[in-house]
Motif scaffolding. Structure first.
Motif, short mmCIF file in Angstrom:
data_model
loop_
_atom_site.label_atom_id
_atom_site.label_comp_id
_atom_site.label_asym_id
_atom_site.label_seq_id
_atom_site.Cartn_x
_atom_site.Cartn_y
_atom_site.Cartn_z
N PRO A 244 0.82 -1.22 0.00
CA PRO A 244 0.00 0.00 0.00
C PRO A 244 0.85 1.26 0.00
CG PRO A 244 0.04 -0.98 2.18
CD PRO A 244 0.75 -1.94 1.28
N ASN A 245 0.63 2.13 -0.98
CA ASN A 245 1.28 3.45 -1.00
C ASN A 245 0.22 4.55 -0.96
OD1 ASN A 245 0.20 3.18 -3.51
ND2 ASN A 245 2.15 3.30 -4.63
N PHE A 246 -0.92 4.21 -0.32
CA PHE A 246 -2.05 5.11 -0.20
C PHE A 246 -2.81 4.74 1.07
CE2 PHE A 246 -3.00 1.37 -2.69
CZ PHE A 246 -4.14 0.87 -2.09
N CYS A 247 -3.83 5.50 1.42
CA CYS A 247 -4.67 5.15 2.56
C CYS A 247 -5.67 4.09 2.10
CB CYS A 247 -5.42 6.36 3.10
SG CYS A 247 -6.59 5.94 4.42
N ALA A 248 -5.59 2.90 2.67
CA ALA A 248 -6.44 1.79 2.24
C ALA A 248 -7.91 2.03 2.55
CB ALA A 248 -5.97 0.50 2.91
N PHE A 249 -8.20 2.95 3.47
CA PHE A 249 -9.59 3.24 3.85
C PHE A 249 -10.22 4.33 2.98
CE2 PHE A 249 -12.79 5.06 6.93
CZ PHE A 249 -13.64 3.95 6.93
N ALA A 250 -9.46 4.92 2.09
CA ALA A 250 -9.90 6.10 1.34
C ALA A 250 -11.21 5.89 0.59
CB ALA A 250 -8.81 6.55 0.37
N ASP A 251 -11.39 4.73 -0.06
CA ASP A 251 -12.59 4.50 -0.85
C ASP A 251 -13.86 4.36 -0.01
OD1 ASP A 251 -11.19 4.65 -3.18
OD2 ASP A 251 -10.96 2.48 -3.44
N ARG A 252 -13.71 4.17 1.30
CA ARG A 252 -14.87 4.03 2.18
C ARG A 252 -15.02 5.22 3.11
NH1 ARG A 252 -14.16 -1.71 5.04
NH2 ARG A 252 -16.44 -1.61 5.23
N CYS A 253 -14.15 6.20 2.97
CA CYS A 253 -14.05 7.28 3.95
C CYS A 253 -14.73 8.56 3.47
CB CYS A 253 -12.57 7.57 4.23
SG CYS A 253 -12.31 8.91 5.41
N PRO A 254 -15.64 9.14 4.25
CA PRO A 254 -16.31 10.39 3.85
C PRO A 254 -15.39 11.61 3.92
CG PRO A 254 -16.98 9.75 6.07
CD PRO A 254 -16.14 8.63 5.55
N PHE A 255 -14.22 11.46 4.54
CA PHE A 255 -13.30 12.59 4.68
C PHE A 255 -12.17 12.55 3.64
CE2 PHE A 255 -15.06 11.72 8.89
CZ PHE A 255 -15.51 12.98 9.28
N ALA A 256 -12.15 11.54 2.79
CA ALA A 256 -11.02 11.33 1.88
C ALA A 256 -10.86 12.45 0.87
CB ALA A 256 -11.17 10.00 1.15
N ILE A 257 -9.60 12.78 0.58
CA ILE A 257 -9.24 13.75 -0.46
C ILE A 257 -8.22 13.08 -1.38
CG2 ILE A 257 -9.75 15.80 0.92
CD1 ILE A 257 -6.78 15.93 1.66
N ASP A 258 -7.81 13.76 -2.43
CA ASP A 258 -6.88 13.18 -3.40
C ASP A 258 -5.59 12.70 -2.74
OD1 ASP A 258 -8.63 13.56 -5.46
OD2 ASP A 258 -7.70 15.41 -6.18
N ARG A 259 -5.10 13.45 -1.76
CA ARG A 259 -3.86 13.08 -1.10
C ARG A 259 -3.97 11.68 -0.46
NH1 ARG A 259 -1.17 15.99 4.26
NH2 ARG A 259 0.76 14.75 4.26
N CYS A 260 -5.16 11.36 0.07
CA CYS A 260 -5.37 10.06 0.73
C CYS A 260 -5.19 8.90 -0.25
CB CYS A 260 -6.77 10.00 1.34
SG CYS A 260 -7.12 11.33 2.51
N ARG A 261 -5.54 9.14 -1.52
CA ARG A 261 -5.47 8.08 -2.54
C ARG A 261 -4.09 7.98 -3.18
NH1 ARG A 261 -10.52 10.51 -2.88
NH2 ARG A 261 -12.25 9.04 -2.47
N ASN A 262 -3.21 8.91 -2.83
CA ASN A 262 -1.89 8.93 -3.46
C ASN A 262 -0.72 8.88 -2.49
OD1 ASN A 262 -2.57 9.43 -6.42
ND2 ASN A 262 -3.72 11.09 -5.44
N GLU A 263 -0.99 9.00 -1.21
CA GLU A 263 0.09 9.02 -0.22
C GLU A 263 -0.36 8.27 1.03
OE1 GLU A 263 2.31 12.24 2.71
OE2 GLU A 263 1.42 12.97 0.83
N ARG A 264 0.45 7.32 1.45
CA ARG A 264 0.10 6.53 2.64
C ARG A 264 0.36 7.35 3.91
NH1 ARG A 264 2.90 0.86 4.68
NH2 ARG A 264 1.39 0.42 6.34
N PRO A 265 -0.65 7.54 4.76
CA PRO A 265 -0.45 8.32 5.99
C PRO A 265 0.38 7.55 7.01
CG PRO A 265 -2.67 7.42 5.94
CD PRO A 265 -2.05 7.08 4.62
N GLN A 266 1.23 8.25 7.71
CA GLN A 266 2.05 7.65 8.76
C GLN A 266 1.42 7.92 10.13
OE1 GLN A 266 4.76 5.72 7.88
NE2 GLN A 266 3.95 6.15 5.84
N LEU A 267 1.71 7.06 11.09
CA LEU A 267 1.18 7.22 12.44
C LEU A 267 1.82 8.46 13.07
CD1 LEU A 267 -0.86 5.35 13.99
CD2 LEU A 267 1.12 4.48 15.23
N ARG A 268 0.97 9.42 13.45
CA ARG A 268 1.46 10.66 14.06
C ARG A 268 0.99 10.75 15.51
NH1 ARG A 268 -0.84 15.42 11.48
NH2 ARG A 268 -2.54 14.16 10.63
#
Length: 328
Positions: free
Chosen positions: A283-307
């Protein structure tokens, strides 16, 4: 965590399925302190069970660990020989599996199955193991233990079989107990009895518990700290109080909204739309993006890190601050 009983770092596990490679666990890290109850929560297929089974060397033959470490009492379990790992498994780390009917030997008396683990690990003589088994059956709330010792698994109810599984798992007084969906397929009353039993055992024996469950409510009621997993990754980790006060990942919020809570008769129960993805590439993206009401383009192109958000609260979401503000 410096004084952790078990520390897992950057664990990755993949499976070969026909021509596809499935990336089941992707860089998972967590720790369990002595005496702590840690909940690992997520839907089926999120990688919860595979993560802990990998640590114990119990994944299927088509699976392999590609990276990571799992340090238990100063020893990396992933680097041990099979014999060395077998000495730890069942003695220092106990395991309760999902389905006791398929985990118990159907042609072996339950008392002998409890005794077997003690005899295998040489923690008791046959006479001591028998006495300890009778004590365990009593401790599990099974009446007439001397009689029930000689019964076979099919002669017990589902709840009683689960109690026998617990007795096997704690027979050698392990320091860590892994409970994989211990209340699945049990009715609500029996579920509460099993969780109450596990809570009492943890308090009296001082052992740590890792509870694997799809039920956010069960984890929140039983555990000190929770990890939420999705598509083989940790998306949020926090104390129970933090999860109740301010969950910050959209998937965690969706899990909470999909369960019925006492005192919320008029709140709508919402199913999570769509299905979790099967990852056939890293995965090089957020795997939850397609089910997420908050998703934006960045979510589909960049994997978020634990902050980190303080108080041991970590979230892997590009929009965590905005989600917190919008929801709370």
């Amino acid at each position: 965590m410096a004084d952790a009983l078990l520390t897992v770092e950057n664990l990755a596990v993949e499976f070969q399925r026909n021509r596809d490679r499935i990336y089941a666990v992707n860089g998972v890290s967590f720790s369990i302190a002595p005496g702590e109850a840690l909940g690992i929560v997520g839907e089926s297929g999120s990688g919860k069970s595979v993560t802990l089974l990998s640590v114990l060397g119990l994944i299927a033959e088509n699976g392999r660990i590609t990276s990571g470490s799992a340090v238990f009492q100063g020893r990396d379990l992933l680097k041990l020989r099979r014999r060395e790992l077998e000495e730890i498994r069942g003695r220092d780390i106990g395991m309760i599996f999902q389905n006791p009917m398929t985990s118990l030997n159907p042609v072996m008396r339950v008392g002998d199955q409890i005794m077997e683990v003690m005899l295998t690990h040489h923690v008791a003589s046959p006479k001591e193991a028998y006495r300890r088994t009778i004590e365990l059956l009593e401790e599990m709330g099974i009446p007439e233990p001397e009689v029930r010792f000689r019964n076979y698994p099919h002669e017990f109810s589902g709840g009683m079989r689960q109690r026998i599984m617990i007795a096997i798992a704690i027979a050698c007084n392990p320091q860590l107990l892994i409970a994989d969906e211990p209340t699945t397929a049990l009715d609500v009353t029996v579920q509460m009895q099993i969780l109450s039993l596990l809570r009492d055992l943890r308090q009296t024996k001082g052992m740590a518990v890792a509870l694997i469950t799809h039920d956010f409510g069960v984890a929140a009621n039983f555990c000190d700290r929770l990890i939420v997993m999705y598509a083989g990754s940790v998306v949020e980790v926090a104390s129970r109080a933090e999860f109740i006060r301010r969950p910050m990942h959209p998937y965690t919020l969706a899990l909470k909204e999909s369960i019925i809570e006492v005192g919320h008769r008029h709140r709508e129960v919402r199913a999570i739309p769509g299905m979790a993805p099967v990852l056939t590439s890293p995965p090089n993206f957020c795997a939850f993006a397609d089910r997420c009401p908050f998703a934006i383009d960045r979510c589909r192109n960049e994997r978020p890190q634990l902050r980190s958000f303080g108080n041991g609260h970590g979230v892997a979401c590009h929009r965590a601050e905005e989600v917190l503000e919008l929801v709370h």
